[in-house]
Design a protein around this motif. Sequence first.
Motif, PDB file in Angstrom:
ATOM      1  N   LEU A  54       0.826  -1.206   0.000  1.00  0.00           N
ATOM      2  CA  LEU A  54       0.000   0.000   0.000  1.00  0.00           C
ATOM      3  C   LEU A  54       0.859   1.253   0.000  1.00  0.00           C
ATOM      4  O   LEU A  54       0.578   2.216  -0.721  1.00  0.00           O
ATOM      5  N   LEU A  55       1.918   1.255   0.815  1.00  0.00           N
ATOM      6  CA  LEU A  55       2.821   2.403   0.841  1.00  0.00           C
ATOM      7  C   LEU A  55       3.527   2.567  -0.501  1.00  0.00           C
ATOM      8  O   LEU A  55       3.682   3.683  -0.998  1.00  0.00           O
ATOM      9  N   ALA A  56       3.949   1.446  -1.083  1.00  0.00           N
ATOM     10  CA  ALA A  56       4.636   1.501  -2.375  1.00  0.00           C
ATOM     11  C   ALA A  56       3.709   2.009  -3.472  1.00  0.00           C
ATOM     12  O   ALA A  56       4.110   2.825  -4.311  1.00  0.00           O
ATOM     13  N   GLU A  57       2.475   1.527  -3.479  1.00  0.00           N
ATOM     14  CA  GLU A  57       1.515   1.972  -4.486  1.00  0.00           C
ATOM     15  C   GLU A  57       1.229   3.455  -4.330  1.00  0.00           C
ATOM     16  O   GLU A  57       1.128   4.197  -5.308  1.00  0.00           O
ATOM     17  N   SER A  58       1.119   3.919  -3.084  1.00  0.00           N
ATOM     18  CA  SER A  58       0.898   5.338  -2.845  1.00  0.00           C
ATOM     19  C   SER A  58       2.083   6.160  -3.332  1.00  0.00           C
ATOM     20  O   SER A  58       1.923   7.213  -3.955  1.00  0.00           O
ATOM     21  N   GLY A  59       3.293   5.649  -3.080  1.00  0.00           N
ATOM     22  CA  GLY A  59       4.482   6.339  -3.560  1.00  0.00           C
ATOM     23  C   GLY A  59       4.544   6.400  -5.067  1.00  0.00           C
ATOM     24  O   GLY A  59       4.959   7.398  -5.647  1.00  0.00           O
ATOM     25  N   GLU A  60       4.119   5.326  -5.739  1.00  0.00           N
ATOM     26  CA  GLU A  60       4.091   5.300  -7.201  1.00  0.00           C
ATOM     27  C   GLU A  60       3.139   6.363  -7.735  1.00  0.00           C
ATOM     28  O   GLU A  60       3.450   7.075  -8.695  1.00  0.00           O
ATOM     29  N   GLN A  61       1.988   6.501  -7.120  1.00  0.00           N
ATOM     30  CA  GLN A  61       1.006   7.479  -7.574  1.00  0.00           C
ATOM     31  C   GLN A  61       1.505   8.909  -7.379  1.00  0.00           C
ATOM     32  O   GLN A  61       1.142   9.812  -8.118  1.00  0.00           O
ATOM     33  N   PHE A  66      10.649   5.315  -5.178  1.00  0.00           N
ATOM     34  CA  PHE A  66      11.314   4.178  -5.798  1.00  0.00           C
ATOM     35  C   PHE A  66      12.692   4.579  -6.320  1.00  0.00           C
ATOM     36  O   PHE A  66      12.905   5.713  -6.758  1.00  0.00           O
ATOM     37  N   ARG A  67      13.614   3.611  -6.275  1.00  0.00           N
ATOM     38  CA  ARG A  67      14.853   3.737  -7.028  1.00  0.00           C
ATOM     39  C   ARG A  67      14.826   2.666  -8.106  1.00  0.00           C
ATOM     40  O   ARG A  67      14.377   1.550  -7.857  1.00  0.00           O
ATOM     41  N   LEU A  68      15.290   3.026  -9.281  1.00  0.00           N
ATOM     42  CA  LEU A  68      15.105   2.205 -10.468  1.00  0.00           C
ATOM     43  C   LEU A  68      16.441   1.653 -10.966  1.00  0.00           C
ATOM     44  O   LEU A  68      17.379   2.416 -11.212  1.00  0.00           O
ATOM     45  N   PHE A  69      16.508   0.332 -11.132  1.00  0.00           N
ATOM     46  CA  PHE A  69      17.715  -0.331 -11.625  1.00  0.00           C
ATOM     47  C   PHE A  69      17.331  -1.254 -12.781  1.00  0.00           C
ATOM     48  O   PHE A  69      16.222  -1.790 -12.817  1.00  0.00           O
ATOM     49  N   ALA A  70      18.267  -1.454 -13.698  1.00  0.00           N
ATOM     50  CA  ALA A  70      18.013  -2.346 -14.828  1.00  0.00           C
ATOM     51  C   ALA A  70      19.277  -3.115 -15.179  1.00  0.00           C
ATOM     52  O   ALA A  70      20.397  -2.627 -14.995  1.00  0.00           O
ATOM     53  N   LEU A  71      19.059  -4.322 -15.681  1.00  0.00           N
ATOM     54  CA  LEU A  71      20.135  -5.189 -16.150  1.00  0.00           C
ATOM     55  C   LEU A  71      19.780  -5.629 -17.564  1.00  0.00           C
ATOM     56  O   LEU A  71      18.737  -6.248 -17.779  1.00  0.00           O
TER      57      LEU A  71
END
Length: 225
Positions: A54-61, A66-71
């Motif tokens: 719920l906290l993550a979804e609220s942060g997304e909105q 979030f910190r974003l990483f890719a490989l």
Amino acid sequence: MDNLPALTRLLRLLPALMLVSWAAAAGAQPADRDSSRRPAEVENIEAYVRGIDLLAESGEQQGGRFRLFALFAPARGKTPSWREFADEAVLDETIKAEQPSTVALARVFMRAGAVAAVYTSVAGEDGVVWTDHYFRADGTLAKLETRWRTLGAELQMERERFFDGAAQVLWSRVELVDLAAGTPVPRLRPGISEPKPEIYLRADRLPYHALLRRAPDVTPRGATP
């Protein structure tokens, strides 16, 4: 890879959205499944995980948290490394420029300066795999959830594993759903193999943990081995 744009869009789905679509296909509410047979400690972990989601979804909105990483699949002769991206626009431009055959995306949700959850997704030739790690405040893994959807969306699998503070499995379950029929199936069809995602039993074992100790970058940077 012709279908990479579509797959990278799937990579961005948050767990809450995935679970809603899963429940609709399987005809069940995720919070209620098998709850009568789960140990009390597992129920406590599940309540903790729901709070993190719920906290993550609220942060997304709100466009943050979030910190974003890719490989990316490496070029021949090169060793792959995780890179941090300032935002998804920078990530998309890099994907367009490099055209990797596979992409792994990790969205790290931080709380009180520590890793609370990592939502990882991998797009490849056979479909998309979502793997969610949920960590306690002391950095130990509380829950691992894996969801896998075949490329043609014929089949989806969900596997849950709950861990105690000593990294021992408390309880686990797996469910397969035929998405076309909307019904569970007992086993994978011949010729189809379940993906084996990486499991990190502590937050400090994440391959990009060294980057998390630094301030977020405005440009991509590779993780230190």
